[in-house]
Write a protein that holds these residues in place. Structure first.
Motif, short mmCIF file in Angstrom:
data_model
loop_
_atom_site.label_atom_id
_atom_site.label_comp_id
_atom_site.label_asym_id
_atom_site.label_seq_id
_atom_site.Cartn_x
_atom_site.Cartn_y
_atom_site.Cartn_z
N THR A 142 0.52 -1.29 0.47
CA THR A 142 -0.02 0.08 -0.40
C THR A 142 1.12 1.46 -0.12
N GLU A 143 1.84 1.07 0.65
CA GLU A 143 3.04 1.93 0.12
C GLU A 143 4.44 1.60 0.55
N PRO A 144 4.93 1.61 -0.93
CA PRO A 144 5.74 0.94 -1.39
C PRO A 144 7.08 1.88 -1.15
N ARG A 145 6.83 3.14 -1.43
CA ARG A 145 8.05 4.45 -1.37
C ARG A 145 8.58 4.82 0.17
N LEU A 146 7.56 4.68 1.36
CA LEU A 146 7.54 4.22 2.45
C LEU A 146 8.50 3.58 2.49
N GLN A 149 10.59 1.77 1.31
CA GLN A 149 11.52 0.99 0.60
C GLN A 149 12.28 2.54 1.59
N ASP A 150 12.16 3.56 1.66
CA ASP A 150 12.58 4.12 1.99
C ASP A 150 13.16 3.67 4.00
N LEU A 151 12.43 3.63 4.49
CA LEU A 151 12.37 2.71 5.47
C LEU A 151 13.70 1.28 5.75
N LYS A 152 13.76 0.79 4.27
CA LYS A 152 14.66 -0.50 4.28
C LYS A 152 15.87 0.31 3.90
N GLU A 153 16.43 1.12 4.12
CA GLU A 153 17.65 2.38 3.86
C GLU A 153 18.25 2.59 5.96
N SER A 154 16.95 2.64 6.90
CA SER A 154 17.14 2.12 8.14
C SER A 154 18.25 1.92 9.14
N GLU A 155 19.11 1.57 9.31
CA GLU A 155 19.52 0.67 10.10
C GLU A 155 18.84 0.01 10.98
#
Length: 279
Positions: free
Chosen positions: A238-242, A244-250
């Motif tokens: 439902t919110e793929p951009r969010l 993918q963004d969270l996957k950049e976090s440690e």
């Protein structure tokens, strides 16, 4: 901001300890016998700061007794924190610390980000910023992203405007804490003035946090997803951009009962929480 104002004793206590701690981190004034002793102290301090943030709503001043970087070595005050650990369903602080220290070692010169999905405004947001500021000052992260809600799901939910209101209060703490509320005016009460030391310690927080914000190290990133119905299992679709963004976090930290319930989809079973979250 009423809960932040009514939590004045805890705010002042934390502000004093935070200033002391950050000054020691900045100047590296602590002395350790060896690298193992330093590592143990840093690990214990990380756990202490996280659990102060965890119990932010409780405002338990007994948890503040070992916040000094020096006293961490003696593990003073850890009994109060350990007494509360029985109420924690799953405790992965050791694993979280390992992730951050590994990232610090393997890509120290790259961006190392921590995300915090916020819960309540007021004093809880204050302790969230205490944790965020500590993580940046201790170089456990180069950036912290705060995720407030776009609209209040519940009346106390953090909105972007709450962050600005808290910083404004810290910018002029004497006025914030000594201007009588309507109830105090009606009761004929006048709040006690802050001491010069207390003003200086609160102003220190404003300078540090507003500086991090101005430099882009402490940012807010609201998203409507946090107030949509349904569990967080839907996030990738439902919110793929969010997502993918969270996957950049440690490390992503979710605060509060609502976030917990949406992570698990309100599934109550004998399965470990990890399995419920990965449904």
């Amino acid at each position: 901001m009423s809960t932040f104002r009514s939590s004045r004793p805890a705010v002042l206590e934390l502000a004093a300890k935070y200033k002391e701690l950050v000054s020691q981190l900045d100047n590296d004034t602590t002395k350790f016998k060896n690298a193992e002793e330093r590592e143990a102290a840093e690990k214990e301090l990380f756990a202490e700061m996280c659990e102060i943030c965890l119990w932010g709503n409780a405002t338990d001043l007994s948890l503040l007794t070992s916040l000094s970087y020096e006293d961490i070595q003696k593990l003073q005050g850890s009994e109060a924190r350990k007494a509360s650990e029985k109420n924690i369903i799953a405790n992965d602080l050791a694993a979280a610390y390992h992730v951050l220290k590994t990232a610090q070692t393997t890509h120290a010169k790259q961006e190392r980000r921590i995300d915090i999905v916020l819960d309540n405004a007021g004093f809880e947001l204050f302790v969230d910023l205490i944790l965020a500021g500590y993580l940046l000052s201790a170089n456990l992260a180069t950036n912290v992203v705060l995720h407030p809600k776009s609209i209040p799901w519940f009346v106390s939910d953090v909105l972007p405007s709450d962050f600005a209101a808290l910083l404004n209060a810290l910018a002029d703490p004497q006025t914030f804490y000594t201007t009588p509320s309507d109830d105090e005016t009606h009761a004929g009460k006048t709040p006690e003035a802050l001491s010069e030391k207390e003003v200086a310690e609160l102003s220190f927080l404003f300078e540090r946090w507003s500086g991090f914000h101005a430099e882009g190290q402490l940012v807010l990133r609201p998203n409507r997803f946090w107030t949509e119905a349904g569990s967080y299992w839907r996030l990738p679709q439902t919110e793929p951009r969010l997502y993918q963004d969270l996957k950049e976090s440690e490390l992503v930290v979710f605060k509060g009962d609502l976030n917990y319930r949406k992570l698990t989809g309100d599934v109550w079973s004998f399965f470990p929480i990890e399995r419920r979250c990965n449904h």
